[in-house]
Scaffold this motif. Structure first.
Motif, mmCIF file in Angstrom:
data_model
loop_
_atom_site.group_PDB
_atom_site.id
_atom_site.type_symbol
_atom_site.label_atom_id
_atom_site.label_comp_id
_atom_site.label_asym_id
_atom_site.label_seq_id
_atom_site.Cartn_x
_atom_site.Cartn_y
_atom_site.Cartn_z
ATOM 1 N N LEU A 200 0.839 -1.197 0.000
ATOM 2 C CA LEU A 200 0.000 0.000 0.000
ATOM 3 C C LEU A 200 0.873 1.246 0.000
ATOM 4 N N ASP A 201 0.339 2.320 -0.563
ATOM 5 C CA ASP A 201 1.047 3.589 -0.526
ATOM 6 C C ASP A 201 1.242 4.030 0.922
ATOM 7 N N VAL A 202 2.342 4.719 1.167
ATOM 8 C CA VAL A 202 2.640 5.182 2.517
ATOM 9 C C VAL A 202 1.516 6.053 3.059
ATOM 10 N N SER A 203 0.891 6.814 2.177
ATOM 11 C CA SER A 203 -0.150 7.744 2.603
ATOM 12 C C SER A 203 -1.370 7.043 3.193
ATOM 13 N N ILE A 204 -1.624 5.785 2.814
ATOM 14 C CA ILE A 204 -2.789 5.073 3.338
ATOM 15 C C ILE A 204 -2.394 3.934 4.278
ATOM 16 N N ARG A 205 -1.086 3.708 4.429
ATOM 17 C CA ARG A 205 -0.628 2.604 5.280
ATOM 18 C C ARG A 205 -0.993 2.836 6.743
ATOM 19 N N VAL A 206 -0.784 4.057 7.226
ATOM 20 C CA VAL A 206 -1.094 4.361 8.620
ATOM 21 C C VAL A 206 -2.586 4.222 8.888
ATOM 22 N N GLY A 207 -3.412 4.652 7.931
ATOM 23 C CA GLY A 207 -4.847 4.502 8.089
ATOM 24 C C GLY A 207 -5.251 3.047 8.204
ATOM 25 N N MET A 208 -4.606 2.188 7.428
ATOM 26 C CA MET A 208 -4.882 0.757 7.482
ATOM 27 C C MET A 208 -4.474 0.185 8.845
ATOM 28 N N LEU A 209 -3.311 0.593 9.331
ATOM 29 C CA LEU A 209 -2.844 0.103 10.624
ATOM 30 C C LEU A 209 -3.752 0.583 11.747
ATOM 31 N N ASN A 210 -4.196 1.821 11.667
ATOM 32 C CA ASN A 210 -5.117 2.343 12.685
ATOM 33 C C ASN A 210 -6.426 1.578 12.679
ATOM 34 N N MET A 211 -6.896 1.239 11.487
ATOM 35 C CA MET A 211 -8.138 0.486 11.384
ATOM 36 C C MET A 211 -7.978 -0.907 12.001
#
Length: 359
Positions: A200-211
């Motif tokens: 995944l792009d870095v920009s959405i990776r954190v959102g995925m981890l938070n989810m």
């Protein structure tokens, strides 16, 4: 940042008669692949446990055996040796109904969201298929309702905008969220996430981890989280445990906070040294090549004698490291490290401390 993990002996990772049975326990599992050119020992004598609601991170370079270990844990591959126990029962001695229950309770999220979803199935059909197969939905209306709720859980809203779409109509991050929603459809107790954010792009990776972290907290789901990036392990599994693998073996194992903040094995130190550092001054302090003697990874077809890490290890001692294979030794109260030199120095430090206290 969370407070350091308590050193209370009751929280020890070692099995104990007064502690509840681990959700999953891998005991001495090994996997040897037969090839035309000989046997390839992909995983050797791995011992790990995961408790309910806990995060266990498996970290290491590509080819170190993380995915093979995860596939054995999921029951997708039978180990050559050792046992995989779920709630205290060997999964390969289960009857058909028990094994089916195990497979619904342990779900797998693959690395590649482009390949893990059937391209000819809509999102609705992808998520509703396991609901229908296991009798968890009552007709189309109920399936649609449950699929909608699952999409809300993974932050794909409004769900009506996604249920009729096909994989090629979504981004990589959206596809991976659909894969997570599919895994959640059977109310699992454990999710095995195999490099689930690496593509995944870095920009959405954190959102995925938070989810994923929110689902862990809200649903009490345990995770075996596989990554080659210790920065991600630190972010997602800070209050859990981390096992560092090298050439099919666990070389360091303990609470993530201790492994990240105070790495003991030279391989763990090299992995942390490889994590990008945005501060130029701190980046300049990193050791070239991670401080290793060699960047070459030995082949599984010709593993080095003794400690398999010794050709690359900066702590190498001739006549010791190249002769005898180290076992995981307890360093402190909750950490295990497979290194002759580290174990010896830790033993000396403990002896000196004991003498100092007694004196």
């Amino acid at each position: 940042m969370p407070d350091p993990i308590s050193s209370d002996p009751k929280s020890s990772d070692r099995p104990s008669s007064d502690r509840q049975t681990p959700l999953m326990e891998l005991s001495g599992i090994s996997q040897i692949f037969k090839t035309k050119r000989g046997d390839r020992p992909a995983v050797r004598d791995v011992n790990l446990t995961v408790n309910a609601g806990e995060v266990l991170c498996l970290v290491g370079e590509s080819g170190c055996g993380k995915t093979t270990t995860a596939r054995m844990a999921a029951g997708l591959t039978k180990p050559t040796d050792g046992t995989v126990a779920y709630n205290g029962q060997d999964i390969w001695s289960m009857d058909k109904d028990q094994f089916t229950e195990f497979r619904t309770s342990v779900q797998y999220v693959h690395q590649d969201p482009y390949a893990s979803l059937n391209p000819i199935r809509s999102v609705y059909k992808t998520i509703s298929a396991p609901l229908r197969k296991h009798g968890l939905s009552k007709g189309n209306d109920d399936s649609w309702k449950q699929a909608s709720e699952l999409l809300r859980r993974v932050d794909l809203t409004p769900p009506e905008s996604y249920l009729s779409k096909f994989p090629h109509q979504m981004s990589g991050g959206q596809r991976q969220r659909v894969a997570v929603a599919r895994a959640l459809s059977l109310n699992p107790k454990l999710i095995i996430a195999d490099e689930s954010t690496s593509m995944l792009d870095v920009s959405i990776r954190v959102g995925m981890l938070n989810m994923l972290g929110r689902l862990r907290d809200e649903l009490g789901v345990g995770f075996i989280f596989i990554t080659h990036d210790l920065a991600i392990a630190k972010y997602f599994g800070w209050e859990g445990r981390t096992a560092v693998m090298y050439l099919g073996e666990v070389v360091e194992y303990g609470p993530t906070q201790q492994v990240i903040n105070d790495p003991q094995h030279p391989y763990t130190r090299a992995l942390l040294n490889a994590v990008p550092e945005p501060d130029p001054d701190l980046a300049a302090q990193k050791l070239p090549g991670g401080g290793l003697r060699s960047a070459d990874i030995p082949s599984l077809a010709a593993l080095p004698s003794g400690c398999t890490f010794h050709p690359r290890c900066p702590l190498f001692e001739e006549g010791l490291c190249d002769v005898t294979s180290p076992e995981l030794s307890l360093i402190g109260s909750r950490r295990e490290v497979a290194c002759h030199v580290v174990a010896r120095e830790s033993g000396r430090a403990a002896a000196d401390a004991s003498v100092s206290v007694s004196g």
